[in-house]
Design a protein around this motif. Structure first.
Motif, PDB file in Angstrom:
ATOM      1  N   TYR A  21      43.536   7.767  58.639  1.00  0.00           N
ATOM      2  CA  TYR A  21      43.701   6.351  58.279  1.00  0.00           C
ATOM      3  C   TYR A  21      43.004   5.615  59.365  1.00  0.00           C
ATOM      4  O   TYR A  21      42.698   6.347  60.501  1.00  0.00           O
ATOM      5  CB  TYR A  21      45.325   5.822  58.767  1.00  0.00           C
ATOM      6  CG  TYR A  21      46.196   6.697  57.949  1.00  0.00           C
ATOM      7  CD1 TYR A  21      46.977   6.522  56.834  1.00  0.00           C
ATOM      8  CD2 TYR A  21      46.880   7.950  58.590  1.00  0.00           C
ATOM      9  CE1 TYR A  21      47.879   7.047  56.164  1.00  0.00           C
ATOM     10  CE2 TYR A  21      47.659   8.615  57.855  1.00  0.00           C
ATOM     11  CZ  TYR A  21      48.307   8.062  56.951  1.00  0.00           C
ATOM     12  OH  TYR A  21      49.210   9.012  56.223  1.00  0.00           O
ATOM     13  N   ALA A  74      55.631  10.728  65.705  1.00  0.00           N
ATOM     14  CA  ALA A  74      54.280  11.270  66.213  1.00  0.00           C
ATOM     15  C   ALA A  74      53.701  10.209  66.716  1.00  0.00           C
ATOM     16  O   ALA A  74      53.198  10.231  68.152  1.00  0.00           O
ATOM     17  CB  ALA A  74      53.638  12.017  65.606  1.00  0.00           C
ATOM     18  N   ARG A  98      60.236  17.071  66.429  1.00  0.00           N
ATOM     19  CA  ARG A  98      59.371  16.679  65.310  1.00  0.00           C
ATOM     20  C   ARG A  98      60.117  15.841  64.165  1.00  0.00           C
ATOM     21  O   ARG A  98      60.734  16.358  63.266  1.00  0.00           O
ATOM     22  CB  ARG A  98      59.022  17.988  64.787  1.00  0.00           C
ATOM     23  CG  ARG A  98      57.608  18.152  64.229  1.00  0.00           C
ATOM     24  CD  ARG A  98      57.204  19.482  63.962  1.00  0.00           C
ATOM     25  NE  ARG A  98      55.934  19.246  62.921  1.00  0.00           N
ATOM     26  CZ  ARG A  98      56.019  19.185  61.753  1.00  0.00           C
ATOM     27  NH1 ARG A  98      57.170  19.055  61.291  1.00  0.00           N
ATOM     28  NH2 ARG A  98      54.972  19.011  61.125  1.00  0.00           N
ATOM     29  N   GLY A 141      51.424  13.637  49.544  1.00  0.00           N
ATOM     30  CA  GLY A 141      51.709  11.835  49.254  1.00  0.00           C
ATOM     31  C   GLY A 141      50.782  11.257  48.232  1.00  0.00           C
ATOM     32  O   GLY A 141      49.638  11.622  48.260  1.00  0.00           O
ATOM     33  N   SER A 156      46.057  11.648  54.811  1.00  0.00           N
ATOM     34  CA  SER A 156      46.642  11.706  56.003  1.00  0.00           C
ATOM     35  C   SER A 156      45.516  11.393  57.297  1.00  0.00           C
ATOM     36  O   SER A 156      45.525  11.976  58.188  1.00  0.00           O
ATOM     37  CB  SER A 156      47.371  12.915  56.386  1.00  0.00           C
ATOM     38  OG  SER A 156      48.287  12.915  57.388  1.00  0.00           O
ATOM     39  N   GLY A 196      58.547  13.730  62.266  1.00  0.00           N
ATOM     40  CA  GLY A 196      57.897  13.145  61.513  1.00  0.00           C
ATOM     41  C   GLY A 196      56.512  12.228  61.723  1.00  0.00           C
ATOM     42  O   GLY A 196      56.345  12.107  62.922  1.00  0.00           O
ATOM     43  N   GLY A 205      45.484  17.291  62.819  1.00  0.00           N
ATOM     44  CA  GLY A 205      44.601  18.158  63.446  1.00  0.00           C
ATOM     45  C   GLY A 205      44.419  19.453  62.736  1.00  0.00           C
ATOM     46  O   GLY A 205      43.787  20.314  63.319  1.00  0.00           O
TER      47      GLY A 205
HETATM   48  C1  UD1 Z   1      51.464  14.051  55.135  1.00  0.00           C
HETATM   49  C2  UD1 Z   1      51.636  13.091  54.483  1.00  0.00           C
HETATM   50  C3  UD1 Z   1      51.332  12.979  53.125  1.00  0.00           C
HETATM   51  C4  UD1 Z   1      49.752  13.439  53.100  1.00  0.00           C
HETATM   52  C5  UD1 Z   1      49.789  14.855  53.652  1.00  0.00           C
HETATM   53  C6  UD1 Z   1      48.189  15.356  53.642  1.00  0.00           C
HETATM   54  C7  UD1 Z   1      53.309  11.640  55.859  1.00  0.00           C
HETATM   55  C8  UD1 Z   1      54.901  11.538  55.942  1.00  0.00           C
HETATM   56  N1  UD1 Z   1      52.882  12.475  54.766  1.00  0.00           N
HETATM   57  O1  UD1 Z   1      52.448  15.054  54.780  1.00  0.00           O
HETATM   58  O2  UD1 Z   1      51.493  11.530  52.570  1.00  0.00           O
HETATM   59  O3  UD1 Z   1      49.471  13.842  51.413  1.00  0.00           O
HETATM   60  O4  UD1 Z   1      50.110  14.610  54.992  1.00  0.00           O
HETATM   61  O5  UD1 Z   1      48.093  16.644  54.089  1.00  0.00           O
HETATM   62  O6  UD1 Z   1      52.571  11.582  56.661  1.00  0.00           O
HETATM   63  N2  UD1 Z   1      53.179  16.109  62.532  1.00  0.00           N
HETATM   64  C9  UD1 Z   1      53.309  15.764  64.016  1.00  0.00           C
HETATM   65  N3  UD1 Z   1      54.641  15.506  64.217  1.00  0.00           N
HETATM   66  C10 UD1 Z   1      55.478  15.353  63.230  1.00  0.00           C
HETATM   67  C11 UD1 Z   1      55.250  15.580  61.969  1.00  0.00           C
HETATM   68  C12 UD1 Z   1      53.946  15.990  61.431  1.00  0.00           C
HETATM   69  O7  UD1 Z   1      52.383  16.165  64.782  1.00  0.00           O
HETATM   70  O8  UD1 Z   1      56.830  15.130  63.495  1.00  0.00           O
HETATM   71  C13 UD1 Z   1      51.694  16.359  62.402  1.00  0.00           C
HETATM   72  C14 UD1 Z   1      51.318  17.728  61.804  1.00  0.00           C
HETATM   73  O9  UD1 Z   1      51.163  18.905  63.045  1.00  0.00           O
HETATM   74  C15 UD1 Z   1      50.216  17.576  60.833  1.00  0.00           C
HETATM   75  C16 UD1 Z   1      50.145  15.892  60.575  1.00  0.00           C
HETATM   76  O10 UD1 Z   1      50.949  15.533  61.394  1.00  0.00           O
HETATM   77  O11 UD1 Z   1      48.797  17.760  61.562  1.00  0.00           O
HETATM   78  C17 UD1 Z   1      50.780  16.169  58.992  1.00  0.00           C
HETATM   79  O12 UD1 Z   1      52.203  16.493  59.216  1.00  0.00           O
HETATM   80  P1  UD1 Z   1      52.657  17.416  57.830  1.00  0.00           P
HETATM   81  O13 UD1 Z   1      54.089  17.905  58.055  1.00  0.00           O
HETATM   82  O14 UD1 Z   1      51.778  18.617  57.534  1.00  0.00           O
HETATM   83  O15 UD1 Z   1      52.772  16.222  56.806  1.00  0.00           O
HETATM   84  P2  UD1 Z   1      52.879  16.495  55.218  1.00  0.00           P
HETATM   85  O16 UD1 Z   1      54.149  16.695  54.787  1.00  0.00           O
HETATM   86  O17 UD1 Z   1      51.653  17.470  54.834  1.00  0.00           O
END
Ligand code: UD1
Ligand code: CA
Length: 461
Positions: free
Chosen positions: A174, A82, A76, A140, A172, A78, A102
């Motif tokens: 786009y 992903a 994981r 963000g 999140s 970021g 999701g």
């Molecule tokens: C992300 C956004 C942030 C936004 C927020 C809204 C980024 C860097 N930041 O932050 O700007 O305000 O969502 O909720 O994108 N995931 C993966 N693989 C990874 C990391 C995340 O699949 O390595 C998925 C998670 O399962 C989730 C989504 O991506 O569904 C968002 O990830 P999360 O860690 O919640 O991001 P935030 O830190 O909340």
């Protein structure tokens, strides 16, 4: 118009759910969070969405099978990472790539559509969904230039004091032009506080290159809500329930108290049906027109014809024909198939049985593995004895049969049309058509016995 690929990010662990179940598999109104995301995806694309999975891979694939394409993100690293894991799956003909998380069950297909329309009509390289929040902590922030155009996104943890004062957040979600996404992905680094590849940096790279990036501000900020714990799950569930109930009311269903009526997303209900509080309709229930659901029933994957009345009952995979009544306190288990104008009364349990039109089973009865013909009357306390401790057997009852109270029908057994079973009988052999069966020991009266006993007792004292 070119094709749209939808990418759903779902590899996160969701540790704050404190659960043995993957976060995106938690359900609201009968559909998992990922299911809601898939539903929204269907609104903008005919292609199967691409789901990025992690440790939850097996559970997700088992639930969605070939309704989706899957990309595995083993580590994981970021949101940007992903997306990198999924880029091989993007189709050549895809013009746009919609990306969402999701865990946003309130996001609507219409909003995704607006995002795509914005990219197309304004000739943008990308557009993001934003919301203005009173408390933007943790999200963000969307940074804009003096002319209002999007400059980039800064994560809360990386933001300066001044940037943290911005209340417009990145949801999140786009829509990218595919070529712009691929070009900007290849430039991502993990040079930030969290040592992650941020998808958000793609937006900054595109803007810095002078490409046009837009932001769609959600009218209802709740649509951008991410669910991270069970309190938020309940909060989002209540919003979805409100939407579902409102749609039913606007299509002609009366809900006496919508706050206390629980209808899953898939359920269908006909016009002029009235639903009292405390009903829970789960799964793929289909309710006819002009039904009345009095308080307190739970129905799962069950079908009611028109004009059916149900009260305080549990129906699991049952079918009930038009104008029949069920309950109070009936239990209709899987394989129950009830005809029209049938009466299933209080404390009646039915399992894997067909009950034909006009038959009455009014009280305290078990019908298991049987068939009851038309216009029968089943007396209080009848039991279809279907199980001998090893195997289950069938009971076949014809039309116009009268079964007296407190009878046992020991299966396998047949009762012919028009037969009559005397109350208190235990039926072990076939009852021919139009016969009377009496299967109980004959009554003997001993004259004066009780008086003699009383007298004897008196003497003893
Ligand atoms: C992300 C956004 C942030 C936004 C927020 C809204 C980024 C860097 N930041 O932050 O700007 O305000 O969502 O909720 O994108 N995931 C993966 N693989 C990874 C990391 C995340 O699949 O390595 C998925 C998670 O399962 C989730 C989504 O991506 O569904 C968002 O990830 P999360 O860690 O919640 O991001 P935030 O830190 O909340
Ligand atoms: Ca999040």
């Amino acid at each position: 118009m070119g094709a749209v690929d939808v990418l759903i990010l779902a590899a996160g662990e969701g540790t704050r759910m404190k659960s043995g179940t993957s976060k995106v598999m938690h359900c609201l109104c009968g559909r998992s969070m990922l299911g809601w995301a898939m539903e929204a995806a269907r609104g903008v694309s005919e292609e199967k969405p691409i789901v990025v999975v992690g440790a939850n891979r097996d559970a997700v694939q088992q639930a969605f099978g070939d309704a989706a394409r899957y990309a595995l993100q083993a580590e994981r690293l970021g949101t940007g990472h992903a997306v990198m894991m999924a880029k091989e799956l993007l189709q050549d003909e895809a013009e746009l790539v919609v990306i969402l998380a999701g865990d946003m069950p309130l996001l609507r297909a219409e909003t995704l559509q607006q995002l795509c329309d914005m990219v197309r009509s304004q000739h943008l390289s990308a557009a993001l969904l934003s919301a203005v929040l009173d408390d933007p902590t943790g999200y963000g922030r969307v940074l804009r230039n003096a002319d209002g155009s999007v400059q980039g996104i800064v994560e809360h943890k990386d933001a300066s004091q001044a940037q943290r004062a911005v209340r417009e957040i990145n949801a999140s979600v786009y829509c990218f032009r595919k070529d712009a996404l691929l070009a900007s992905l290849s430039r991502l680094t993990n040079d930030n506080v969290q040592r992650e590849y941020y998808l958000t940096d793609c937006i900054g790279h595109l803007a810095a290159d002078g490409q046009r990036v837009g932001a769609l501000v959600a009218e209802d900020a709740r649509e951008c809500m991410g669910v991270n714990n069970r309190a938020q799950l309940a909060e989002a569930g209540a919003v979805l329930r409100g939407r579902i109930n409102r749609l039913h009311m606007l299509s002609g269903v009366t809900l006496i108290d919508p706050q206390n009526t629980y209808i899953d997303a898939q359920v269908r209900i006909g016009r002029d049906t009235v639903i009292y509080p405390g009903n829970v309709l789960e799964g793929a229930c289909v309710i006819g027109t002009d039904c009345v659901l009095y308080p307190g029933s739970r129905m799962v994957d069950s079908t009611l014809g028109n004009g059916v009345t149900v009260q305080n009952s549990v129906l699991l995979g049952a079918r009930v024909g038009a104008n029949s009544t069920v309950g109070p306190y009936a239990y209709l288990r899987p394989g129950t198939d009830v005809g029209r104008h049938v009466r299933i009364g209080d404390f009646v349990e039915v399992k894997n049985s067909r009950i034909d039109d006009g038959t009455k089973v009014s009280h305290l009865t078990y019908i298991g593995d049987g068939h009851l013909g038309r216009d029968c009357n089943v007396g209080c306390g009848t039991v279809f004895v279907n199980y001998n401790g090893e195997a289950k057997y069938h009971t076949e009852v014809g039309d116009n049969v009268f079964i007296g109270c407190n009878s046992n029908l020991i299966a396998p057994v047949k009762v012919g049309d028009g037969a009559y079973i005397a109350a208190g009988s235990t039926i072990t052999d076939e009852v021919p058509q139009d016969a009377l069966a009496i299967a109980r020991s004959r009554q003997t009266n001993k004259d004066g016995w009780s008086a003699k006993r009383r007298a004897a007792r008196k003497k003893e004292k």
